[in-house]
Design an enzyme around this catalytic site. Structure first.
Site, PDB file in Angstrom:
ATOM      1  N   ASP A  83       0.084  -5.968  -6.978  1.00  0.00           N
ATOM      2  CA  ASP A  83      -1.092  -6.664  -6.962  1.00  0.00           C
ATOM      3  C   ASP A  83      -1.528  -8.079  -8.526  1.00  0.00           C
ATOM      4  OD1 ASP A  83      -1.441  -6.642  -4.519  1.00  0.00           O
ATOM      5  OD2 ASP A  83      -3.304  -5.291  -4.590  1.00  0.00           O
ATOM      6  N   TYR A  90      -0.119   6.832  -9.783  1.00  0.00           N
ATOM      7  CA  TYR A  90      -0.422   6.038 -10.330  1.00  0.00           C
ATOM      8  C   TYR A  90      -2.231   6.661 -11.214  1.00  0.00           C
ATOM      9  CZ  TYR A  90       0.331   2.407  -7.350  1.00  0.00           C
ATOM     10  OH  TYR A  90       2.134   1.374  -6.524  1.00  0.00           O
TER      11      TYR A  90
END
Length: 292
Positions: free
Chosen positions: A60, A124
């Site tokens: 994002d 991540y």
């Protein structure tokens, strides 16, 4: 006779602050995607057919990548050999030099290889900064690169206990934000790794007197739901702040309802980094001879 296109897997990194995300957007938007810049750079390769990047992992706006990946097909004019990997890296980086985007590696791969579906896992990391009483106390070199929850303390052992509930295969409906893909995507995901480790800040040894603490939350899984990592991190921070108990994480999982997630517990985008996308090494060890 036009030669067939050559397929490449490229690994690339970027600072996500100034982009709408990694995915392509229409060029008339105020913020556009990293993919827009990649494909603009690729047009300088003078392909027969416009080059499209197939991105492996969506991020994002505000989310960064130490290493994302994509595959692309390059069809050159008759008589022109396929690009060698180093050639491709240098050319793309030359045309990306004004952007915080860099190509790290390139591999010639088979036509059946797919950057998204061939990936074995994605990792991540989320960077946390502890010890700031106000946003203005974040070191200037760390702005937009970490999250500094207010307060001088996080109960990290409690967060580590809570993270264990996220390991394994679960219905993560509570830990996803709703979007247009929600009805078509299974909420069942598998987390292979969930841990929290001490870290360091940029040149932080020069301001040790401030007693700031940096932590990294790491998650590895085959794939993730929309904003799943940010919700998991936010919930763990809420545990560290005493707003939730470790067992609340298990209860949230069992609710299987996105609306049950505490509204205060969404971690911001700025601390999140896609660390790596993992593949089978055999898929990258092709016997094709680029440039021949």
């Amino acid at each position: 006779m036009v030669p067939p296109p050559a397929r490449y897997l490229v690994f690339f990194q970027y600072l996500g602050t100034k982009y709408s995300g990694v995915m392509e957007t229409s060029n008339d938007q105020l913020l556009i995607g990293v993919q827009n810049y990649l494909e603009k750079a690729a047009q300088n390769l003078k392909p027969v057919v416009p080059i499209k990047f197939c991105i492996s992992s969506r991020t994002d706006s505000g989310v960064h990548a130490l290493c994302n990946s994509a595959h692309l097909d390059i069809q050159r004019p008759p008589g022109k050999p396929a690009f060698k990997e180093k050639q491709l890296i240098c050319c793309l980086n030359y045309h990306l030099k004004d952007e915080p985007i860099r190509i790290l590696k390139a591999h010639r791969v088979t036509d059946s290889f797919h950057a998204r579906f061939s990936a074995l896992s994605r990792t991540y990391i989320y960077r946390l900064l502890v010890g700031c009483a106000h946003y203005s106390e974040i070191p200037v070199f760390e702005r937009d690169l970490c999250w500094a929850p207010l307060g001088s303390y996080l109960n990290v052992p409690a967060m580590q206990d809570a993270a264990q509930f996220l390991l394994g295969t679960h219905d993560f409906s509570t830990f996803r934000s709703l979007n247009s893909e929600t009805p078509f995507q299974s909420p069942v995901k598998t987390i292979f790794q969930a841990d929290i480790q001490p870290s360091s800040g940029f040149l932080s040894h020069h301001y040790e007197h401030r007693k700031l603490e940096f932590w990294e939350v790491k998650f590895r899984g085959r794939s993730f739901l929309y904003r799943q990592v940010r919700r998991m991190v936010g919930a763990l921070v809420a545990v560290g702040q005493g707003k939730l108990t470790p067992h609340h994480i298990k209860e949230l999982l069992e609710m299987k309802d996105s609306r049950a997630f505490p509204s205060y517990a969404m971690a911001p985008a700025s601390g999140l980094f896609l660390k790596s996308v993992e593949y089978n090494e055999a898929d990258l060890d092709t016997t094709l001879a680029p440039g021949e």
